[in-house]
Design a protein around this motif. Sequence first.
Motif, PDB file in Angstrom:
ATOM      1  N   HIS A  23       3.967  11.140  10.124  1.00  0.00           N
ATOM      2  CA  HIS A  23       4.119  11.258   8.675  1.00  0.00           C
ATOM      3  C   HIS A  23       5.404  12.033   8.411  1.00  0.00           C
ATOM      4  O   HIS A  23       5.540  13.152   8.876  1.00  0.00           O
ATOM      5  CB  HIS A  23       2.910  11.992   8.086  1.00  0.00           C
ATOM      6  N   HIS A  63       6.364   9.056   1.766  1.00  0.00           N
ATOM      7  CA  HIS A  63       5.891   9.111   0.377  1.00  0.00           C
ATOM      8  C   HIS A  63       6.917   8.469  -0.546  1.00  0.00           C
ATOM      9  O   HIS A  63       8.120   8.574  -0.311  1.00  0.00           O
ATOM     10  CB  HIS A  63       5.636  10.557  -0.037  1.00  0.00           C
ATOM     11  N   GLU A 103       4.041   4.736   1.265  1.00  0.00           N
ATOM     12  CA  GLU A 103       2.606   4.976   1.050  1.00  0.00           C
ATOM     13  C   GLU A 103       2.194   4.863  -0.419  1.00  0.00           C
ATOM     14  O   GLU A 103       2.928   5.289  -1.314  1.00  0.00           O
ATOM     15  CB  GLU A 103       2.273   6.383   1.574  1.00  0.00           C
ATOM     16  N   HIS A 172      -4.334   4.828   5.321  1.00  0.00           N
ATOM     17  CA  HIS A 172      -5.083   6.093   5.352  1.00  0.00           C
ATOM     18  C   HIS A 172      -6.398   5.851   4.630  1.00  0.00           C
ATOM     19  O   HIS A 172      -6.420   5.150   3.614  1.00  0.00           O
ATOM     20  CB  HIS A 172      -4.336   7.211   4.605  1.00  0.00           C
TER      21      HIS A 172
HETATM   22 ZN    ZN Z   1       0.803  10.697   2.788  1.00  0.00          ZN
END
Ligand code: ZN
Length: 239
Positions: A23, A63, A103, A172
């Motif tokens: 990440h 992100h 994401e 996720h």
């Molecule tokens: Zn995330």
Amino acid sequence: MGEETARAIGQAARDSGVNLSLHAPYFINLANPDPESRKKTTGYILAACQAADWMGATRVTVHTGALMKRTRREALDIAKETLAQVIAACDGEGFGHITLCPETMGKLGQLGDLDEVLELCQLDGRLLPCIDFGHLYARSLGELEGLEATVKMLDRVEELLGSDRASRFHSHFSKIAFTPNGGEKVHLTFDQTDFGPDPAPLMAELARRGWSPTIICESAGTQDVDALAMKELYLKRLL
Ligand SMILES: [Zn+2]
């Protein structure tokens, strides 16, 4: 993370048969047009790709960013420009084999509903969406849950990215509490029943389609138990 640590983690993961993904820093905002900020964002993502490469990880989640009082369209167009620059930089530094995964985000003030992430992924055939189903549930204030909504979301991914990329998306999953005004509030465990989403419809539908995405469990402290529960739900439908 230093090279030695990253390589040691990679070896330990391989010894245990675990595939790693990484990440990138949480504060990355692709939708910030400031040139200095873009340079920093590119630097953070390059550093994440370098660590991933040392570890033998093949995917880096990114992100999408914040709206910062702009329309969703304006923010998305800026994010697309930034991401195109990031991809060019990654290719230039020899990280073209690392898959970047924009994401879906859980707060209403953030860029990153499903369509926005799928539009970002259309920039380059190597990108894969990181679909956070808890985030989509939270930002839709509980709408995106259950079999019908799940089928629609997966159909949408296939429609916009094609069946190959759709079948191996990054993901996720956790239950997430939300507030009516803001969306995502806090991650929960599968044992907590006042909020969703329920993992069962997703696992059943993925098995029915024969898809094999990578799903990272993000439950609040019960990742091991809840990940296993999802695996069992998937296998039960596959057999
Ligand atoms: Zn995330």
